[in-house]
Design a protein around this motif. Sequence first.
Motif, short mmCIF file in Angstrom:
data_model
loop_
_atom_site.label_atom_id
_atom_site.label_comp_id
_atom_site.label_asym_id
_atom_site.label_seq_id
_atom_site.Cartn_x
_atom_site.Cartn_y
_atom_site.Cartn_z
N GLU A 140 0.98 -1.30 0.07
CA GLU A 140 0.40 0.11 0.38
C GLU A 140 1.24 1.14 -0.02
O GLU A 140 0.51 2.32 -0.29
CB GLU A 140 -0.83 0.01 1.16
N ARG A 175 0.64 11.54 4.79
CA ARG A 175 0.09 10.85 3.92
C ARG A 175 0.36 9.59 5.66
O ARG A 175 0.81 8.96 5.97
CB ARG A 175 0.57 9.59 2.79
N HIS A 177 -2.12 6.46 8.58
CA HIS A 177 -3.29 5.49 8.41
C HIS A 177 -3.28 5.41 10.05
O HIS A 177 -2.01 5.26 11.21
CB HIS A 177 -2.25 4.62 7.62
N CYS A 190 -8.34 -4.21 9.53
CA CYS A 190 -7.12 -3.15 10.24
C CYS A 190 -6.99 -3.57 11.70
O CYS A 190 -8.20 -4.38 12.16
CB CYS A 190 -7.85 -1.54 10.44
N TYR A 230 -13.89 10.96 5.46
CA TYR A 230 -14.19 9.12 5.76
C TYR A 230 -15.29 8.69 6.54
O TYR A 230 -14.63 7.19 7.60
CB TYR A 230 -12.66 9.36 6.80
N LYS A 234 -11.30 8.68 10.75
CA LYS A 234 -10.45 8.52 10.00
C LYS A 234 -9.67 7.07 9.90
O LYS A 234 -8.57 7.27 9.81
CB LYS A 234 -9.52 9.66 9.93
N ARG A 235 -10.03 6.58 11.12
CA ARG A 235 -8.91 5.11 10.48
C ARG A 235 -9.85 4.85 10.06
O ARG A 235 -10.85 4.11 9.47
CB ARG A 235 -10.30 4.18 12.59
N TYR A 237 -7.88 4.23 6.91
CA TYR A 237 -7.91 5.19 6.14
C TYR A 237 -6.47 5.70 5.45
O TYR A 237 -5.84 5.64 6.76
CB TYR A 237 -9.35 5.83 5.41
N TRP A 238 -6.22 5.32 4.12
CA TRP A 238 -4.56 6.23 4.19
C TRP A 238 -5.79 7.74 4.48
O TRP A 238 -6.23 7.81 3.29
CB TRP A 238 -4.25 6.39 2.87
#
Length: 295
Positions: A140, A175, A177, A190, A230, A234-235, A237-238
Motif C-alpha cells: 500500500e 500520508r 493511517h 485493520c 471518511y 479516520k481509522r 484509511y490512508w
Amino acid sequence: MGASLSSLGANGSTIGPGLGDIPESCVACVFLYLAPPEICNLARLNRAFRGAASSDSVWEAKLPRNYHDLLHLVPPDRYHNLSKKDIFALLSRPLPFHDGHKEVWLDRFTGRLCMSISAKAMAITGIDDRRYWNWLPTEESRFHTVAYLQQIWWFEVDGEVTFPFPADIYTLSFRLHLGRFSKRLGRRVCNYEHTHGWDIKPVKFELSTSDGQQASCECCLDETEIDDTYGNHKRGYWVDYKVGEFIVSGSEPTTQVRFSMKQIDCTHSKGGLCVDSVFIIPSDLRERQRRGILK
C-alpha cells in the motif's frame, strides 16, 4: 492546383479537404494546447498527426524548463539521443534518489513536477527502539515500507529536501493511517489495538522553506464526529493531511523545504499510527486529483 485540396468521388462529385490535408506544422501548433494523453490518442489519426505528435517542439513545451536537472537523476545512457517525447515518457515514471527513499516524476497530464518522500528519509524520534516503532512491509506504499508506531509519549517526525523545483505553487502533505493493517484470507483487515491518544491533543504540522516561507496547522488525527469524506472517523484509511503551501519562483537554483509533525505533550501516550510518506504536489493539481478529475 485543386488536386491538392480536393479530389473526385466515385460519381464525379467533389470531396473537400480532410484531416489528412492539414499541414503537420499546423497540427503541431494545435498540439501545444493539448494534454500529452490527448496528443498520443490523436497521433493514430493519420501520418500528419503522427508526425506532429513526435515533434520535439511539441514535447519540449510539455517539459518543465529545468528538465535537464531531472535527467541528472538518470544514468546518461538511458536518455542519450532520446527524442523529447521519449524524455517526457522517461520523466513521467518515478525517478528514485537519496538511496531510493525519495522519488520525483512529471504528472503525465500536465508535465508538472511531483515528489514523494518516504518515512525512511525522515528523522523519527525513537525509530530505532522496537518498543515504540516497527517497519512494516506493505504493497500500500509506493516505497513498500511504512513506519508503524505502537506507543510513545514524545511523537516527532522531521524531514527536509533540497531540490531544483520548477516554478509553481506546491502543497505539502503527510500520508498517515490510523491502525495496523494486514491481509487475512485475501481480505484487508485493520487492528486498532494500539490506536489511542490522537483525540486528546492535536498534532502540529509545520513547513518552512529556505527563502523564509512558513506554514503550519493543527489537527486531531482521531475524531469521533462524522467526517464528510471518511465517515464516522479516520481509522482504517490512508489520509493526506495538508500542511500548507509554498511558492517557487524559479529565481533560485534549488529550494530547501523542511517539514515536521509533532505531538510532544507528555501527559499522555499515543500509538497505533502508520507513517508512509510526504507528498509535494502542485496545489491545483492536488485539488483536481482529490475531486477525481485526474486519476
